[in-house]
Design a protein around this motif. Sequence first.
Motif, short mmCIF file in Angstrom:
data_model
loop_
_atom_site.label_atom_id
_atom_site.label_comp_id
_atom_site.label_asym_id
_atom_site.label_seq_id
_atom_site.Cartn_x
_atom_site.Cartn_y
_atom_site.Cartn_z
N SER A 241 0.91 -1.22 -0.05
CA SER A 241 -0.02 0.08 -0.10
C SER A 241 0.88 1.42 -0.07
N ARG A 242 0.59 2.13 -1.02
CA ARG A 242 1.47 3.29 -1.06
C ARG A 242 0.91 4.29 0.26
N ILE A 243 -0.27 4.19 0.73
CA ILE A 243 -0.55 4.89 1.87
C ILE A 243 0.13 4.65 3.18
N ILE A 244 0.19 3.23 3.16
CA ILE A 244 1.14 2.77 4.25
C ILE A 244 2.47 3.15 4.41
N ASN A 245 2.99 2.97 3.11
CA ASN A 245 4.48 3.21 3.06
C ASN A 245 4.90 4.71 3.31
N PHE A 246 3.85 5.59 2.71
CA PHE A 246 4.07 6.94 2.86
C PHE A 246 4.00 7.55 4.56
N ALA A 247 3.05 6.96 5.25
CA ALA A 247 2.72 7.14 6.54
C ALA A 247 4.01 6.56 7.21
N GLU A 248 4.84 5.78 6.88
CA GLU A 248 5.78 5.24 7.62
C GLU A 248 7.21 5.61 7.24
N LYS A 249 7.17 6.12 6.26
CA LYS A 249 8.66 6.75 5.42
C LYS A 249 8.52 8.23 5.60
N HIS A 250 7.39 8.78 5.88
CA HIS A 250 7.40 10.35 5.73
C HIS A 250 6.59 10.74 7.25
N PRO A 251 7.06 10.62 8.20
CA PRO A 251 6.50 11.17 9.32
C PRO A 251 6.12 12.44 9.57
N LEU A 253 6.03 14.76 7.00
CA LEU A 253 4.87 15.18 6.18
C LEU A 253 3.50 14.72 6.55
N SER A 254 3.56 13.38 7.06
CA SER A 254 2.32 12.70 7.56
C SER A 254 1.82 13.62 8.38
N ARG A 255 2.49 14.03 9.53
CA ARG A 255 1.90 14.85 10.48
C ARG A 255 1.18 16.19 9.90
N LEU A 256 1.88 16.75 8.87
CA LEU A 256 1.35 18.05 8.29
C LEU A 256 0.15 17.66 7.34
N VAL A 257 -0.09 16.72 6.96
CA VAL A 257 -1.11 16.21 6.27
C VAL A 257 -2.30 15.98 7.14
N TRP A 258 -2.05 15.26 8.19
CA TRP A 258 -3.16 15.04 9.24
C TRP A 258 -3.65 16.56 9.89
N LEU A 259 -2.65 17.40 10.21
CA LEU A 259 -3.07 18.66 10.62
C LEU A 259 -4.09 19.42 9.60
N LEU A 287 -5.59 10.31 2.04
CA LEU A 287 -4.25 10.06 3.04
C LEU A 287 -4.66 10.86 4.39
N GLY A 288 -5.26 11.78 4.43
CA GLY A 288 -5.57 12.39 5.55
C GLY A 288 -6.47 11.50 6.51
N PHE A 289 -7.68 10.91 5.71
CA PHE A 289 -8.44 10.04 6.70
C PHE A 289 -7.88 8.77 7.23
N TYR A 290 -6.95 8.35 6.40
CA TYR A 290 -5.93 7.20 6.94
C TYR A 290 -5.24 7.54 8.09
N LEU A 291 -4.44 8.83 8.04
CA LEU A 291 -3.67 9.29 9.02
C LEU A 291 -4.37 9.69 10.43
N ARG A 292 -5.58 10.13 10.12
CA ARG A 292 -6.58 10.35 11.44
C ARG A 292 -6.65 9.33 12.36
N GLN A 293 -6.50 8.07 11.74
CA GLN A 293 -6.72 6.83 12.47
C GLN A 293 -5.34 6.45 13.30
N ILE A 294 -4.25 7.16 12.88
CA ILE A 294 -2.98 6.88 13.61
C ILE A 294 -2.98 7.85 14.85
N TYR A 295 -2.98 9.29 14.35
CA TYR A 295 -2.64 10.08 15.36
C TYR A 295 -3.83 10.66 16.28
#
Length: 295
Positions: A241-251, A253-259, A287-295
């Motif tokens: 999954s590209r979404i999982i890979n992005f979340a793990e490799k770019h913490p 950027l992921s935080r910014l997308v989540w915000l 991407l934001g919806f997925y990250l919302r479940q992490i943070y």
Amino acid sequence: MITFVFGMKELSILIPTYNDPCYELVKQLCKQADVLSLNYEILVADDGSTELSAIMENQRINHLAHCRLLVLRENCGRAYVRNFLASQAKNEWLLFIDADMVVCRDDFLKRYIDTEGDVIDGGVEIGPLIKGNLRSMYEHSKAHEHTLEKRQENPYHDFHTANFMIHRDVMNAHPFDQRFRYYGYEDVFLGKQLMEAGVKITHIDNPMSFEIFEDNDNFIRKTEEGLRTLYNFRNDLKDFSRIINFAEKHPILSRLVWLWHQQFRRIERRNLTGKKPSVGIFALYRLGFYLRQIY
């Protein structure tokens, strides 16, 4: 590893459906099978549909020769219904087709008959663009990923179950994982299972046409359900999954997308369910919806 040759003419065509009328699809497949003098059956499994129009139309399937409609009284999920269909099939080869596919070539079944392999993926092509329909717009934006050349580059990562054939023995050894109860990613996980087992997937140019699209609101709801599935199985689907890979490799950027998503998700959702949805906003929303479940 055993490679099966599809030289015989015995085929079970298996169509899972949920609120999708597929009588016309079944008729077209019957027509091709009859021309080829196949020993065939077509089994349609209704996974607890709730829309009366689809239920009534699909009941007509029982009036077609070699065809049966199997009705599950409650929705059991995409993995379960596919395994159920396989358990009911009587023939050696199983051809799975999604109920919202459309036959787009007269030699569709013949191409499968003429192909050797353990698992054969025919692919999909995208029907005419429907302006204002987010699903149609999104699928067109990703059409380049459905080409034969692209699928052959990554045969396991680009395996999808909308249109594929599998030998019964392979299916019995590698059934769909029924933990995938809700929408999404049961096909991705099967591709991973086949890769780990060393089962070759042969990709061929034999698409069904994808041109029956839900409205924007229902598509967003399905997308959100699929992203919850992705999160729940993130450990199983890592590297698929590209979404999982992005979340793990770019913490960072992921935080910014989540915000961003926390601030603007309602505005994004209004756009996506409206009359002029944006594919770019859709990518950001996913991407934001997925990250919302992490943070």
